[in-house]
Motif scaffolding. Structure first.
Motif, PDB file in Angstrom:
ATOM      1  N   ALA A  39       0.878  -1.200  -0.022  1.00  0.00           N
ATOM      2  CA  ALA A  39       0.050  -0.006  -0.107  1.00  0.00           C
ATOM      3  C   ALA A  39       0.898   1.072  -0.033  1.00  0.00           C
ATOM      4  O   ALA A  39       0.597   2.186  -0.568  1.00  0.00           O
ATOM      5  CB  ALA A  39      -0.909   0.003   1.182  1.00  0.00           C
ATOM      6  N   LEU A  40       1.978   1.294   0.875  1.00  0.00           N
ATOM      7  CA  LEU A  40       2.961   2.565   0.915  1.00  0.00           C
ATOM      8  C   LEU A  40       3.774   2.585  -0.503  1.00  0.00           C
ATOM      9  O   LEU A  40       3.841   3.778  -0.951  1.00  0.00           O
ATOM     10  CB  LEU A  40       3.790   2.505   1.918  1.00  0.00           C
ATOM     11  CG  LEU A  40       3.012   2.323   3.319  1.00  0.00           C
ATOM     12  CD1 LEU A  40       4.055   2.139   4.571  1.00  0.00           C
ATOM     13  CD2 LEU A  40       2.163   3.675   3.641  1.00  0.00           C
ATOM     14  N   GLU A  41       3.959   1.708  -1.095  1.00  0.00           N
ATOM     15  CA  GLU A  41       4.501   1.658  -2.588  1.00  0.00           C
ATOM     16  C   GLU A  41       3.930   2.138  -3.539  1.00  0.00           C
ATOM     17  O   GLU A  41       4.198   2.857  -4.359  1.00  0.00           O
ATOM     18  CB  GLU A  41       5.205   0.264  -2.773  1.00  0.00           C
ATOM     19  CG  GLU A  41       6.531  -0.138  -1.824  1.00  0.00           C
ATOM     20  CD  GLU A  41       6.890  -1.629  -2.614  1.00  0.00           C
ATOM     21  OE1 GLU A  41       6.486  -2.289  -3.182  1.00  0.00           O
ATOM     22  OE2 GLU A  41       7.829  -1.931  -1.770  1.00  0.00           O
ATOM     23  N   GLN A  42       2.535   1.735  -3.513  1.00  0.00           N
ATOM     24  CA  GLN A  42       1.465   2.135  -4.479  1.00  0.00           C
ATOM     25  C   GLN A  42       1.199   3.566  -4.139  1.00  0.00           C
ATOM     26  O   GLN A  42       0.971   4.474  -4.935  1.00  0.00           O
ATOM     27  CB  GLN A  42       0.251   1.446  -4.115  1.00  0.00           C
ATOM     28  CG  GLN A  42      -0.941   1.969  -4.950  1.00  0.00           C
ATOM     29  CD  GLN A  42      -2.015   1.066  -5.048  1.00  0.00           C
ATOM     30  OE1 GLN A  42      -2.269   0.302  -4.183  1.00  0.00           O
ATOM     31  NE2 GLN A  42      -2.835   1.263  -5.891  1.00  0.00           N
ATOM     32  N   GLN A  43       1.073   4.198  -2.715  1.00  0.00           N
ATOM     33  CA  GLN A  43       0.938   5.445  -2.426  1.00  0.00           C
ATOM     34  C   GLN A  43       2.300   6.508  -3.024  1.00  0.00           C
ATOM     35  O   GLN A  43       2.109   7.449  -3.519  1.00  0.00           O
ATOM     36  CB  GLN A  43       0.844   5.583  -1.076  1.00  0.00           C
ATOM     37  CG  GLN A  43       0.449   7.180  -0.891  1.00  0.00           C
ATOM     38  CD  GLN A  43      -0.937   7.591  -1.131  1.00  0.00           C
ATOM     39  OE1 GLN A  43      -1.678   6.751  -1.479  1.00  0.00           O
ATOM     40  NE2 GLN A  43      -0.854   8.848  -1.786  1.00  0.00           N
ATOM     41  N   MET A  44       3.378   5.702  -2.963  1.00  0.00           N
ATOM     42  CA  MET A  44       4.662   6.502  -3.478  1.00  0.00           C
ATOM     43  C   MET A  44       4.411   6.726  -4.930  1.00  0.00           C
ATOM     44  O   MET A  44       4.806   7.827  -5.306  1.00  0.00           O
ATOM     45  CB  MET A  44       6.012   5.746  -3.142  1.00  0.00           C
ATOM     46  CG  MET A  44       7.098   6.730  -3.563  1.00  0.00           C
ATOM     47  SD  MET A  44       7.175   8.090  -2.215  1.00  0.00           S
ATOM     48  CE  MET A  44       8.454   8.920  -3.373  1.00  0.00           C
ATOM     49  N   ALA A  45       4.177   5.681  -5.748  1.00  0.00           N
ATOM     50  CA  ALA A  45       3.928   5.742  -7.274  1.00  0.00           C
ATOM     51  C   ALA A  45       2.801   6.907  -7.554  1.00  0.00           C
ATOM     52  O   ALA A  45       3.089   7.551  -8.340  1.00  0.00           O
ATOM     53  CB  ALA A  45       3.372   4.484  -7.652  1.00  0.00           C
ATOM     54  N   VAL A  46       1.647   6.999  -6.723  1.00  0.00           N
ATOM     55  CA  VAL A  46       0.644   7.932  -6.735  1.00  0.00           C
ATOM     56  C   VAL A  46       1.135   9.170  -6.575  1.00  0.00           C
ATOM     57  O   VAL A  46       1.090  10.328  -7.479  1.00  0.00           O
ATOM     58  CB  VAL A  46      -0.302   7.717  -5.951  1.00  0.00           C
ATOM     59  CG1 VAL A  46      -1.476   9.052  -5.924  1.00  0.00           C
ATOM     60  CG2 VAL A  46      -1.333   6.281  -6.483  1.00  0.00           C
ATOM     61  N   GLU A  47       2.015   9.747  -5.674  1.00  0.00           N
ATOM     62  CA  GLU A  47       2.568  10.679  -5.326  1.00  0.00           C
ATOM     63  C   GLU A  47       3.624  11.253  -6.095  1.00  0.00           C
ATOM     64  O   GLU A  47       3.787  12.423  -6.692  1.00  0.00           O
ATOM     65  CB  GLU A  47       3.376  10.520  -3.909  1.00  0.00           C
ATOM     66  CG  GLU A  47       2.350  10.500  -2.635  1.00  0.00           C
ATOM     67  CD  GLU A  47       1.428  11.696  -2.494  1.00  0.00           C
ATOM     68  OE1 GLU A  47       1.726  12.881  -2.641  1.00  0.00           O
ATOM     69  OE2 GLU A  47       0.638  11.508  -1.610  1.00  0.00           O
ATOM     70  N   ARG A  48       4.300  10.281  -6.811  1.00  0.00           N
ATOM     71  CA  ARG A  48       5.253  10.523  -7.865  1.00  0.00           C
ATOM     72  C   ARG A  48       4.700  11.044  -9.354  1.00  0.00           C
ATOM     73  O   ARG A  48       4.941  11.870  -9.778  1.00  0.00           O
ATOM     74  CB  ARG A  48       6.222   9.371  -8.309  1.00  0.00           C
ATOM     75  CG  ARG A  48       7.527   9.259  -7.559  1.00  0.00           C
ATOM     76  CD  ARG A  48       8.428   7.969  -7.937  1.00  0.00           C
ATOM     77  NE  ARG A  48       9.246   7.542  -7.168  1.00  0.00           N
ATOM     78  CZ  ARG A  48       9.067   6.613  -6.307  1.00  0.00           C
ATOM     79  NH1 ARG A  48       8.148   5.474  -6.614  1.00  0.00           N
ATOM     80  NH2 ARG A  48      10.095   6.182  -5.646  1.00  0.00           N
ATOM     81  N   ASN A  49       3.471  10.314  -9.519  1.00  0.00           N
ATOM     82  CA  ASN A  49       2.721  10.727 -10.938  1.00  0.00           C
ATOM     83  C   ASN A  49       2.170  12.502 -10.596  1.00  0.00           C
ATOM     84  O   ASN A  49       2.303  12.902 -11.642  1.00  0.00           O
ATOM     85  CB  ASN A  49       1.791   9.840 -10.975  1.00  0.00           C
ATOM     86  CG  ASN A  49       2.303   8.201 -11.561  1.00  0.00           C
ATOM     87  OD1 ASN A  49       3.381   8.354 -12.317  1.00  0.00           O
ATOM     88  ND2 ASN A  49       1.583   7.444 -11.358  1.00  0.00           N
ATOM     89  N   ALA A  50       1.712  12.426  -9.443  1.00  0.00           N
ATOM     90  CA  ALA A  50       1.081  13.669  -8.936  1.00  0.00           C
ATOM     91  C   ALA A  50       2.154  14.763  -9.285  1.00  0.00           C
ATOM     92  O   ALA A  50       1.793  15.964  -9.820  1.00  0.00           O
ATOM     93  CB  ALA A  50       0.363  13.687  -7.746  1.00  0.00           C
ATOM     94  N   ALA A  51       3.209  14.633  -8.514  1.00  0.00           N
ATOM     95  CA  ALA A  51       4.300  15.712  -8.581  1.00  0.00           C
ATOM     96  C   ALA A  51       4.685  15.866 -10.201  1.00  0.00           C
ATOM     97  O   ALA A  51       5.010  16.965 -10.430  1.00  0.00           O
ATOM     98  CB  ALA A  51       5.459  15.298  -7.631  1.00  0.00           C
ATOM     99  N   LEU A  52       4.876  14.806 -10.865  1.00  0.00           N
ATOM    100  CA  LEU A  52       5.379  14.940 -12.380  1.00  0.00           C
ATOM    101  C   LEU A  52       4.226  15.738 -13.021  1.00  0.00           C
ATOM    102  O   LEU A  52       4.656  16.465 -14.013  1.00  0.00           O
ATOM    103  CB  LEU A  52       5.396  13.460 -12.775  1.00  0.00           C
ATOM    104  CG  LEU A  52       5.916  13.576 -14.326  1.00  0.00           C
ATOM    105  CD1 LEU A  52       7.205  14.379 -14.424  1.00  0.00           C
ATOM    106  CD2 LEU A  52       6.188  11.994 -14.785  1.00  0.00           C
ATOM    107  N   ALA A  53       2.972  15.347 -12.762  1.00  0.00           N
ATOM    108  CA  ALA A  53       1.869  16.183 -13.506  1.00  0.00           C
ATOM    109  C   ALA A  53       2.013  17.774 -13.119  1.00  0.00           C
ATOM    110  O   ALA A  53       1.930  18.416 -13.917  1.00  0.00           O
ATOM    111  CB  ALA A  53       0.349  15.517 -13.038  1.00  0.00           C
ATOM    112  N   VAL A  54       2.240  17.975 -11.991  1.00  0.00           N
ATOM    113  CA  VAL A  54       2.428  19.331 -11.631  1.00  0.00           C
ATOM    114  C   VAL A  54       3.576  19.685 -12.323  1.00  0.00           C
ATOM    115  O   VAL A  54       3.421  21.197 -12.870  1.00  0.00           O
ATOM    116  CB  VAL A  54       2.829  19.592 -10.169  1.00  0.00           C
ATOM    117  CG1 VAL A  54       3.221  20.709  -9.575  1.00  0.00           C
ATOM    118  CG2 VAL A  54       1.238  19.467  -9.410  1.00  0.00           C
ATOM    119  N   LEU A  55       4.660  19.348 -12.339  1.00  0.00           N
ATOM    120  CA  LEU A  55       5.872  19.919 -13.035  1.00  0.00           C
ATOM    121  C   LEU A  55       5.593  20.222 -14.680  1.00  0.00           C
ATOM    122  O   LEU A  55       5.935  20.784 -15.144  1.00  0.00           O
ATOM    123  CB  LEU A  55       6.980  18.984 -12.957  1.00  0.00           C
ATOM    124  CG  LEU A  55       7.562  18.995 -11.117  1.00  0.00           C
ATOM    125  CD1 LEU A  55       8.652  17.993 -11.032  1.00  0.00           C
ATOM    126  CD2 LEU A  55       8.103  20.340 -11.132  1.00  0.00           C
TER     127      LEU A  55
END
Length: 171
Positions: free
Chosen positions: A85-101
């Motif tokens: 679950a935590l690894e999945q959340q990290m992937a979600v967070e990476r994708n969200a940060a990349l979308a912002v950038l």
């Protein structure tokens, strides 16, 4: 996005070859460099580092909760599920940060392009097999990118629930 840019370039090149397209000036940017070396890119890396710390603490808390029982199959399952679950959340967070950038990069590129009206298209270097170095405007777009202030998502919260006490076997 990569496919759309490839199609755009193919149509543009076909039109030029057929003599039907007007002269188009194209600029090239190194998007990877802009996303990693710009001030917003570095802020994105810092944000993800903080996210990683929060998620790692959650995992450590989960493991600590089962310390001494980590060899029990149910504890192993819970720890494994928590880690997933935590690894999945990290992937979600990476994708969200990349979308912002990527949004900030698009805005910075458009701001630069508007200041340079002779340029009709800006293409990522990563999509090209080759280009004259005179077309590269990465440094100019970097200046625009560095003016931007990205807004990343709030840091996640991790809650580790204590396991329910073992129920006595019913007869």
């Amino acid at each position: 996005m990569r496919r759309a840019m490839t199609v755009f370039l193919a149509v543009l090149l076909l039109g030029v070859a057929a003599g039907t397209a007007p002269a188009t000036e194209i600029a090239v940017v190194d998007t990877e460099r802009l996303l990693t070396q710009s001030i917003p890119g570095k802020k994105g890396q810092e944000h993800l580092s903080e996210v990683q710390k929060v998620l790692q603490k959650g995992y450590n808390d989960l493991v600590a909760l089962y310390r001494g029982r980590e060899n029990l199959p149910e504890a192993q399952d819970i720890i494994r599920q928590g880690q997933a679950a935590l690894e999945q959340q990290m992937a979600v967070e990476r994708n969200a940060a990349l979308a912002v950038l990527q949004s900030e990069l698009a805005a910075a590129t458009e701001a630069w392009r508007k200041k340079n009206p002779r340029i009709q298209a800006v293409v990522s270097r990563q999509l090209l097999l080759g280009a004259d170095s005179k077309l590269d405007v990465t440094n100019a777009v970097m200046k625009e990118m560095n003016k931007r202030t990205p807004k990343f998502a709030d840091l996640p919260t991790v809650t580790v629930n204590k396991p329910a006490p073992a129920q006595p076997a019913q007869k």
